[in-house]
Design a protein around this motif. Structure first.
Motif, PDB file in Angstrom:
ATOM      1  N   ALA A  89       0.927  -1.296  -0.087  1.00 36.04           N
ATOM      2  CA  ALA A  89       0.057   0.007  -0.015  1.00 36.04           C
ATOM      3  C   ALA A  89       0.964   1.198  -0.223  1.00 36.04           C
ATOM      4  O   ALA A  89       0.789   2.152  -0.873  1.00 36.04           O
ATOM      5  CB  ALA A  89      -0.951   0.057   1.131  1.00 36.04           C
ATOM      6  N   CYS A 135      -7.130   4.898   0.017  1.00 31.80           N
ATOM      7  CA  CYS A 135      -7.998   5.147   1.311  1.00 31.80           C
ATOM      8  C   CYS A 135      -7.460   3.974   2.381  1.00 31.80           C
ATOM      9  O   CYS A 135      -7.298   4.325   3.514  1.00 31.80           O
ATOM     10  CB  CYS A 135      -9.572   4.952   1.422  1.00 31.80           C
ATOM     11  SG  CYS A 135     -10.165   6.535   0.550  1.00 31.80           S
ATOM     12  N   LEU A 136      -7.102   2.707   1.949  1.00 33.88           N
ATOM     13  CA  LEU A 136      -6.725   1.555   2.598  1.00 33.88           C
ATOM     14  C   LEU A 136      -5.332   2.204   3.187  1.00 33.88           C
ATOM     15  O   LEU A 136      -4.654   1.827   4.171  1.00 33.88           O
ATOM     16  CB  LEU A 136      -6.523   0.292   2.045  1.00 33.88           C
ATOM     17  CG  LEU A 136      -7.973  -0.359   1.958  1.00 33.88           C
ATOM     18  CD1 LEU A 136      -7.718  -1.486   1.012  1.00 33.88           C
ATOM     19  CD2 LEU A 136      -8.356  -0.796   3.265  1.00 33.88           C
ATOM     20  N   TYR A 139      -5.634   4.628   5.776  1.00 36.53           N
ATOM     21  CA  TYR A 139      -5.965   3.816   6.704  1.00 36.53           C
ATOM     22  C   TYR A 139      -5.014   3.193   7.772  1.00 36.53           C
ATOM     23  O   TYR A 139      -4.890   3.340   8.935  1.00 36.53           O
ATOM     24  CB  TYR A 139      -7.164   2.722   6.405  1.00 36.53           C
ATOM     25  CG  TYR A 139      -7.869   2.163   7.602  1.00 36.53           C
ATOM     26  CD1 TYR A 139      -8.989   2.460   7.723  1.00 36.53           C
ATOM     27  CD2 TYR A 139      -7.341   1.201   8.287  1.00 36.53           C
ATOM     28  CE1 TYR A 139      -9.995   1.631   8.831  1.00 36.53           C
ATOM     29  CE2 TYR A 139      -7.940   0.371   9.373  1.00 36.53           C
ATOM     30  CZ  TYR A 139      -9.263   0.542   9.480  1.00 36.53           C
ATOM     31  OH  TYR A 139      -9.919   0.106  10.555  1.00 36.53           O
ATOM     32  N   PRO A 146      -5.342  -2.976   9.354  1.00 37.77           N
ATOM     33  CA  PRO A 146      -6.633  -3.659   9.497  1.00 37.77           C
ATOM     34  C   PRO A 146      -6.424  -5.094   9.811  1.00 37.77           C
ATOM     35  O   PRO A 146      -5.670  -5.519   9.552  1.00 37.77           O
ATOM     36  CB  PRO A 146      -7.196  -3.353   7.933  1.00 37.77           C
ATOM     37  CG  PRO A 146      -5.812  -3.254   7.125  1.00 37.77           C
ATOM     38  CD  PRO A 146      -5.005  -2.541   8.013  1.00 37.77           C
ATOM     39  N   LEU A 169     -11.224  -8.574   4.237  1.00 40.17           N
ATOM     40  CA  LEU A 169     -11.237  -7.576   5.227  1.00 40.17           C
ATOM     41  C   LEU A 169     -12.756  -7.264   5.816  1.00 40.17           C
ATOM     42  O   LEU A 169     -13.692  -7.277   5.009  1.00 40.17           O
ATOM     43  CB  LEU A 169     -10.856  -5.993   4.888  1.00 40.17           C
ATOM     44  CG  LEU A 169      -9.426  -6.074   4.639  1.00 40.17           C
ATOM     45  CD1 LEU A 169      -8.795  -4.566   4.048  1.00 40.17           C
ATOM     46  CD2 LEU A 169      -8.482  -6.484   5.674  1.00 40.17           C
ATOM     47  N   THR A 171     -15.920  -5.196   6.260  1.00 39.20           N
ATOM     48  CA  THR A 171     -16.489  -3.811   5.671  1.00 39.20           C
ATOM     49  C   THR A 171     -16.720  -3.073   6.896  1.00 39.20           C
ATOM     50  O   THR A 171     -16.529  -1.813   6.794  1.00 39.20           O
ATOM     51  CB  THR A 171     -17.436  -4.182   4.766  1.00 39.20           C
ATOM     52  OG1 THR A 171     -18.373  -4.697   5.033  1.00 39.20           O
ATOM     53  CG2 THR A 171     -16.480  -4.840   3.339  1.00 39.20           C
ATOM     54  N   LEU A 174     -13.979  -1.604   8.575  1.00 34.89           N
ATOM     55  CA  LEU A 174     -13.304  -0.583   7.800  1.00 34.89           C
ATOM     56  C   LEU A 174     -14.140   0.721   7.695  1.00 34.89           C
ATOM     57  O   LEU A 174     -13.426   1.755   7.756  1.00 34.89           O
ATOM     58  CB  LEU A 174     -13.054  -1.136   6.345  1.00 34.89           C
ATOM     59  CG  LEU A 174     -12.178  -2.307   6.086  1.00 34.89           C
ATOM     60  CD1 LEU A 174     -12.069  -2.636   4.621  1.00 34.89           C
ATOM     61  CD2 LEU A 174     -10.624  -1.689   6.387  1.00 34.89           C
ATOM     62  N   TRP A 180     -13.879   7.975   4.240  1.00 33.15           N
ATOM     63  CA  TRP A 180     -13.531   7.317   3.017  1.00 33.15           C
ATOM     64  C   TRP A 180     -14.087   8.347   1.753  1.00 33.15           C
ATOM     65  O   TRP A 180     -15.084   8.897   2.182  1.00 33.15           O
ATOM     66  CB  TRP A 180     -14.293   6.123   2.934  1.00 33.15           C
ATOM     67  CG  TRP A 180     -13.986   4.907   3.716  1.00 33.15           C
ATOM     68  CD1 TRP A 180     -14.171   4.611   4.966  1.00 33.15           C
ATOM     69  CD2 TRP A 180     -12.950   3.935   3.516  1.00 33.15           C
ATOM     70  NE1 TRP A 180     -13.321   3.619   5.560  1.00 33.15           N
ATOM     71  CE2 TRP A 180     -12.782   3.105   4.539  1.00 33.15           C
ATOM     72  CE3 TRP A 180     -12.441   3.413   2.076  1.00 33.15           C
ATOM     73  CZ2 TRP A 180     -12.016   1.948   4.550  1.00 33.15           C
ATOM     74  CZ3 TRP A 180     -11.563   2.341   2.277  1.00 33.15           C
ATOM     75  CH2 TRP A 180     -11.339   1.745   3.268  1.00 33.15           C
ATOM     76  N   VAL A 188     -16.683  -0.413  -1.009  1.00 33.54           N
ATOM     77  CA  VAL A 188     -16.685  -1.210   0.145  1.00 33.54           C
ATOM     78  C   VAL A 188     -17.858  -1.542   0.612  1.00 33.54           C
ATOM     79  O   VAL A 188     -18.080  -2.709   1.127  1.00 33.54           O
ATOM     80  CB  VAL A 188     -15.760  -0.259   1.289  1.00 33.54           C
ATOM     81  CG1 VAL A 188     -15.969  -0.862   2.876  1.00 33.54           C
ATOM     82  CG2 VAL A 188     -14.380   0.102   1.063  1.00 33.54           C
ATOM     83  N   LEU A 197      -9.635  -8.628  -0.428  1.00 35.37           N
ATOM     84  CA  LEU A 197      -8.553  -7.791  -0.450  1.00 35.37           C
ATOM     85  C   LEU A 197      -7.700  -8.330  -1.462  1.00 35.37           C
ATOM     86  O   LEU A 197      -6.908  -7.557  -2.595  1.00 35.37           O
ATOM     87  CB  LEU A 197      -7.908  -7.744   0.888  1.00 35.37           C
ATOM     88  CG  LEU A 197      -6.577  -6.956   0.882  1.00 35.37           C
ATOM     89  CD1 LEU A 197      -6.748  -5.670   0.687  1.00 35.37           C
ATOM     90  CD2 LEU A 197      -5.828  -7.095   2.191  1.00 35.37           C
TER      91      LEU A 197
END
Length: 267
Positions: A89, A135-136, A139, A146, A169, A171, A174, A180, A188, A197
């Motif tokens: 990521a 966004c992940l 995060y 996560p 993951l 949701t 999350l 988001w 999501v 994922l």
């Protein structure tokens, strides 16, 4: 001891190398090679991620049943999946940022790659997956790692078993207390209750690779003169020394080391 012809050849080879290293073509190609590192880091991290998520895969139904009973492997597996996801990521948007900066510095002023923004939109703006990955990334960097879930299912058939394995993951977790973007949130929510994922990152990887392949082809078009000059230099260096006939394209030098016994004493 080299003869006169060999010495002349050595001097000419050094002259060719010196001229190449001082040329604008060499400087351009070095910049392109430096930019390529960002892509290689991303692809290397994706390779690590793929190897991590398949490290427990098996086509043996008996083994999958045993793994279901003996869960001592689960924690180490999920740690490695989470670690490689974190690295992937982070490198994903390092590559995005470097691509944007590289284009701004070399091509934007003179509009040398007219379709650049359209390809950016088609790759990173219009599809939902890049928004989710971004966004992940935020995060992971600003909230927490996560909780990754690994699940598998086994379907028996006359010829053996079919194993369905996924990395997911939750949701609901999350979406709790995190900002988001609209596109990412919608994706999501539609994935509820579990976000696949592995499938998400595979799609994102394909988008990035396609974009970078196109961008590289445009760079070669714009800098065709520099690459043609490099090829001429390589041809001449090959003629002068077939064992080492390549013009340097990076600032990394590989030196050969020889062991000398001149300063070694005996005890």
């Amino acid at each position: 001891m080299p003869d006169n012809a060999q010495l002349a050849q050595l001097f000419e080879r050094q002259d060719v190398l010196d001229a190449w290293l001082a040329s604008d073509a060499c400087k351009t190609i070095k910049r392109l090679k430096t930019f390529e590192l960002s892509r290689k880091v991303f692809e290397g991290n994706y390779g690590e991620w793929e190897r991590a998520i398949v490290s427990r895969h098996t086509d043996d139904p008996k083994q999958i049943l045993m793994d279901g009973r003996d869960r001592t492997w689960v924690e180490d597996y999920l740690v490695e999946v989470t670690r490689t996801f974190h690295n992937l990521a982070a490198s994903a948007f390092t590559l995005v940022d470097h691509s944007r900066k590289f284009h701004a510095e070399l091509y934007a002023t003179d509009n040398l790659i007219p379709d650049y923004q359209q390809h950016v939109d088609d790759t990173f703006v219009n599809p939902a997956e890049p928004h989710v990955v971004k966004c992940l990334r935020n995060y992971v960097q600003h909230k927490s790692l996560p909780l990754v879930n690994a699940s598998f299912g086994l379907q028996f058939s006359p010829t053996g078993g079919i194993i369905n394995w996924s990395v997911e993951l939750n949701t609901a977790r999350l979406l709790e207390d995190f900002d988001w973007t609209a596109q990412a949130r919608s994706f999501v929510e539609q994935s509820a209750p579990k976000l696949d994922l592995a499938a998400l990152l595979r799609t994102y990887r394909d988008l990035v690779v396609n974009f970078q392949d196109w961008f590289a082809s445009e760079q070669h078009r714009v800098h065709k003169g520099a690459f043609d000059q490099r090829d001429v230099v390589n041809q001449r260096l090959q003629e002068l020394n077939p064992a080492n006939g390549h013009a340097p394209e990076t600032d990394v030098e590989v030196a050969s080391a020889t062991n000398s016994t001149e300063d070694q004493g005996s005890e």
